[in-house]
Design a protein around this motif. Structure first.
Motif, PDB file in Angstrom:
ATOM      1  N   UNK A  32     -35.945  45.370-120.334  1.00 52.77           N
ATOM      2  CA  UNK A  32     -35.591  44.823-119.026  1.00 52.77           C
ATOM      3  C   UNK A  32     -36.308  45.614-117.941  1.00 52.77           C
ATOM      4  N   UNK A  33     -36.734  44.910-116.907  1.00 50.69           N
ATOM      5  CA  UNK A  33     -37.319  45.521-115.725  1.00 50.69           C
ATOM      6  C   UNK A  33     -36.436  45.218-114.528  1.00 50.69           C
ATOM      7  N   UNK A  34     -36.298  46.189-113.633  1.00 50.13           N
ATOM      8  CA  UNK A  34     -35.426  46.026-112.475  1.00 50.13           C
ATOM      9  C   UNK A  34     -36.227  46.189-111.185  1.00 50.13           C
ATOM     10  N   UNK A  35     -35.998  45.264-110.263  1.00 51.62           N
ATOM     11  CA  UNK A  35     -36.650  45.322-108.961  1.00 51.62           C
ATOM     12  C   UNK A  35     -35.582  45.242-107.884  1.00 51.62           C
ATOM     13  N   UNK A  36     -35.558  46.216-106.982  1.00 48.81           N
ATOM     14  CA  UNK A  36     -34.585  46.258-105.900  1.00 48.81           C
ATOM     15  C   UNK A  36     -35.247  45.712-104.650  1.00 48.81           C
ATOM     16  N   UNK A 107     -47.269  45.534-108.161  1.00 54.23           N
ATOM     17  CA  UNK A 107     -45.895  45.066-108.041  1.00 54.23           C
ATOM     18  C   UNK A 107     -45.071  45.979-108.934  1.00 54.23           C
ATOM     19  N   UNK A 108     -44.088  46.665-108.352  1.00 53.05           N
ATOM     20  CA  UNK A 108     -43.437  47.779-109.035  1.00 53.05           C
ATOM     21  C   UNK A 108     -42.006  47.445-109.456  1.00 53.05           C
ATOM     22  N   UNK A 109     -41.643  47.952-110.627  1.00 49.94           N
ATOM     23  CA  UNK A 109     -40.330  47.745-111.224  1.00 49.94           C
ATOM     24  C   UNK A 109     -39.854  49.078-111.786  1.00 49.94           C
ATOM     25  N   UNK A 132     -33.004  42.445-109.160  1.00 50.02           N
ATOM     26  CA  UNK A 132     -33.419  41.373-110.055  1.00 50.02           C
ATOM     27  C   UNK A 132     -33.791  41.993-111.390  1.00 50.02           C
ATOM     28  N   UNK A 133     -33.160  41.534-112.451  1.00 50.56           N
ATOM     29  CA  UNK A 133     -33.483  42.005-113.799  1.00 50.56           C
ATOM     30  C   UNK A 133     -34.370  40.974-114.488  1.00 50.56           C
ATOM     31  N   UNK A 134     -35.556  41.413-114.935  1.00 51.31           N
ATOM     32  CA  UNK A 134     -36.520  40.547-115.596  1.00 51.31           C
ATOM     33  C   UNK A 134     -36.630  40.897-117.070  1.00 51.31           C
ATOM     34  N   UNK A 135     -36.930  39.911-117.885  1.00 51.90           N
ATOM     35  CA  UNK A 135     -37.341  40.133-119.265  1.00 51.90           C
ATOM     36  C   UNK A 135     -38.840  40.402-119.249  1.00 51.90           C
ATOM     37  N   UNK A 136     -39.247  41.609-119.652  1.00 50.21           N
ATOM     38  CA  UNK A 136     -40.650  41.989-119.508  1.00 50.21           C
ATOM     39  C   UNK A 136     -41.594  41.056-120.254  1.00 50.21           C
ATOM     40  N   UNK A 137     -41.296  40.747-121.515  1.00 49.10           N
ATOM     41  CA  UNK A 137     -42.211  39.925-122.314  1.00 49.10           C
ATOM     42  C   UNK A 137     -42.409  38.545-121.681  1.00 49.10           C
ATOM     43  N   UNK A 138     -41.325  37.962-121.188  1.00 50.44           N
ATOM     44  CA  UNK A 138     -41.438  36.639-120.569  1.00 50.44           C
ATOM     45  C   UNK A 138     -42.180  36.711-119.236  1.00 50.44           C
ATOM     46  N   UNK A 139     -41.898  37.746-118.449  1.00 47.70           N
ATOM     47  CA  UNK A 139     -42.595  37.916-117.179  1.00 47.70           C
ATOM     48  C   UNK A 139     -44.091  38.108-117.412  1.00 47.70           C
ATOM     49  N   UNK A 140     -44.423  38.906-118.389  1.00 51.55           N
ATOM     50  CA  UNK A 140     -45.834  39.142-118.734  1.00 51.55           C
ATOM     51  C   UNK A 140     -46.531  37.833-119.090  1.00 51.55           C
ATOM     52  N   UNK A 141     -45.886  37.016-119.889  1.00 51.71           N
ATOM     53  CA  UNK A 141     -46.487  35.747-120.310  1.00 51.71           C
ATOM     54  C   UNK A 141     -46.724  34.824-119.121  1.00 51.71           C
ATOM     55  N   UNK A 200     -41.744  61.954-108.513  1.00 55.85           N
ATOM     56  CA  UNK A 200     -41.277  60.563-108.497  1.00 55.85           C
ATOM     57  C   UNK A 200     -40.758  60.107-109.868  1.00 55.85           C
ATOM     58  N   UNK A 201     -40.556  61.057-110.772  1.00 55.27           N
ATOM     59  CA  UNK A 201     -40.213  60.699-112.148  1.00 55.27           C
ATOM     60  C   UNK A 201     -38.901  59.938-112.269  1.00 55.27           C
ATOM     61  N   UNK A 202     -37.977  60.139-111.320  1.00 58.89           N
ATOM     62  CA  UNK A 202     -36.692  59.438-111.392  1.00 58.89           C
ATOM     63  C   UNK A 202     -36.848  57.923-111.244  1.00 58.89           C
ATOM     64  N   UNK A 203     -37.991  57.482-110.741  1.00 56.46           N
ATOM     65  CA  UNK A 203     -38.201  56.044-110.567  1.00 56.46           C
ATOM     66  C   UNK A 203     -38.353  55.323-111.902  1.00 56.46           C
ATOM     67  N   UNK A 204     -38.817  56.028-112.945  1.00 55.94           N
ATOM     68  CA  UNK A 204     -39.070  55.398-114.253  1.00 55.94           C
ATOM     69  C   UNK A 204     -39.828  54.080-114.057  1.00 55.94           C
ATOM     70  N   UNK A 205     -40.955  54.174-113.384  1.00 56.20           N
ATOM     71  CA  UNK A 205     -41.649  52.967-112.922  1.00 56.20           C
ATOM     72  C   UNK A 205     -42.504  52.319-114.003  1.00 56.20           C
ATOM     73  N   UNK A 206     -42.453  50.989-114.020  1.00 58.71           N
ATOM     74  CA  UNK A 206     -43.423  50.161-114.719  1.00 58.71           C
ATOM     75  C   UNK A 206     -44.059  49.279-113.664  1.00 58.71           C
ATOM     76  N   UNK A 207     -45.379  49.196-113.685  1.00 51.55           N
ATOM     77  CA  UNK A 207     -46.021  48.388-112.661  1.00 51.55           C
ATOM     78  C   UNK A 207     -46.984  47.379-113.257  1.00 51.55           C
ATOM     79  N   UNK A 208     -47.144  46.316-112.492  1.00 55.23           N
ATOM     80  CA  UNK A 208     -48.146  45.309-112.779  1.00 55.23           C
ATOM     81  C   UNK A 208     -49.224  45.472-111.715  1.00 55.23           C
TER      82      UNK A 208
END
Length: 279
Positions: A32-36, A107-109, A132-141, A200-208
């Motif tokens: 899951x990816x989270x975007x505030x 775009x950061x999550x 907003x909680x996203x499913x990463x695999x579906x968002x990627x597709x 910034x490690x507390x962000x646990x960021x995944x980005x596109x």
């Protein structure tokens, strides 16, 4: 280096889908990816049908912003600056990395629904914030399909070729001021896009990321040079994403005006919130 970086016009290098996947660490399927977001920004995105990407060298307008986002490491810069192009000796590898950074958007999550993210982001809205909680695999597709379709950038009313490549990766946190990456060879500029200081490690960021080639100039058919804007909108259908599970959950956050959010999302075709408890 042998390329000539500043030729007056060239056939643009077209964008690709995940050309640098082998250099980056993507989350596993099921992540899951989270975007505030502020409620206002969410409603604008839903109504406009887009995900917003910020130019990585423009993160300067809020307290928790990283001014070095996407930048070549400080200890890399001297040797990068000393490396020159054979046919353009006034243009260095450092210039190339700076150009690449200016042509890169993110775009950061977060990988976590954390108190840190709720406290640091989307502040200042009278309507509150939402996650907003996203499913990463579906968002990627979905995003890969959009980029692969080559819809392209609209610039001042003119449709351009699709010049942006899309990549996905978990951000690596390091001691930015003392680290080096170019000890044995010059690195691909995409790596700098996915490195941040360990503060910034507390962000646990995944980005596109969306990035255009860092050499040469991009021009329209009439010769007008493209100036890369501070943000890009990538087409994204929120209604479809809710229906097909790409968006898993809409989470009312602190100060959220739930009635307003529910009513406005309903007008936009999203009929219910998936979560009814604030974080």
């Amino acid at each position: 280096m042998t390329e000539k970086p500043e030729n007056p016009a060239f056939d643009p290098v077209l964008g690709l889908v995940e050309p640098h996947a082998g250099l980056l660490t993507a989350p596993p399927d099921g992540q899951r990816l989270y975007k505030i977001m502020t409620i206002e920004n969410l409603l604008r995105s839903v109504g406009g049908g887009y995900l917003y990407f910020n130019q990585v060298d423009s993160y300067k307008d809020f307290p928790s912003a990283d001014p070095n986002d996407g930048e070549q490491l400080g200890r890399d810069r001297a040797s990068n600056a000393a490396t020159r192009f054979e046919k353009a000796t006034d243009f260095s590898a450092a210039d190339y990395y700076d150009h690449s950074r200016h042509r890169t958007y993110a775009c950061c999550f977060s990988l976590e629904d954390s108190d840190h993210m709720w406290s640091e982001y989307a502040n200042g809205s009278p309507r509150g914030k939402v996650g907003i909680a996203f499913d990463f695999a579906k968002l990627r597709a979905v995003i890969n399909d959009t980029v692969e379709a080559g819809i392209g950038l609209e610039y001042r009313g003119a449709r351009c070729k699709q010049i942006f490549s899309v990549n996905y990766g978990v951000v690596e946190y390091i001691a930015w001021a003392t680290a080096r990456r170019n000890v044995t060879k010059m690195v691909n500029p995409i790596l700098y896009t996915y490195i941040k200081d360990d503060n910034y490690a507390k962000e646990r960021e995944m980005r596109i990321s969306l990035s255009a080639f860092g050499l040469g100039r991009y021009v329209l058919a009439d010769g007008t040079e493209i100036e890369f804007p501070p943000g890009l909108q990538l087409g994204f259908d929120f209604r479809r994403a809710v229906a097909d599970g790409t968006i898993i959950e809409i989470i009312p956050g602190p100060g959220c005006d739930r009635d307003f959010l529910r009513d406005e999302l309903g007008k936009l075709g999203i009929m219910a919130l998936d979560s009814d408890s604030a974080t």
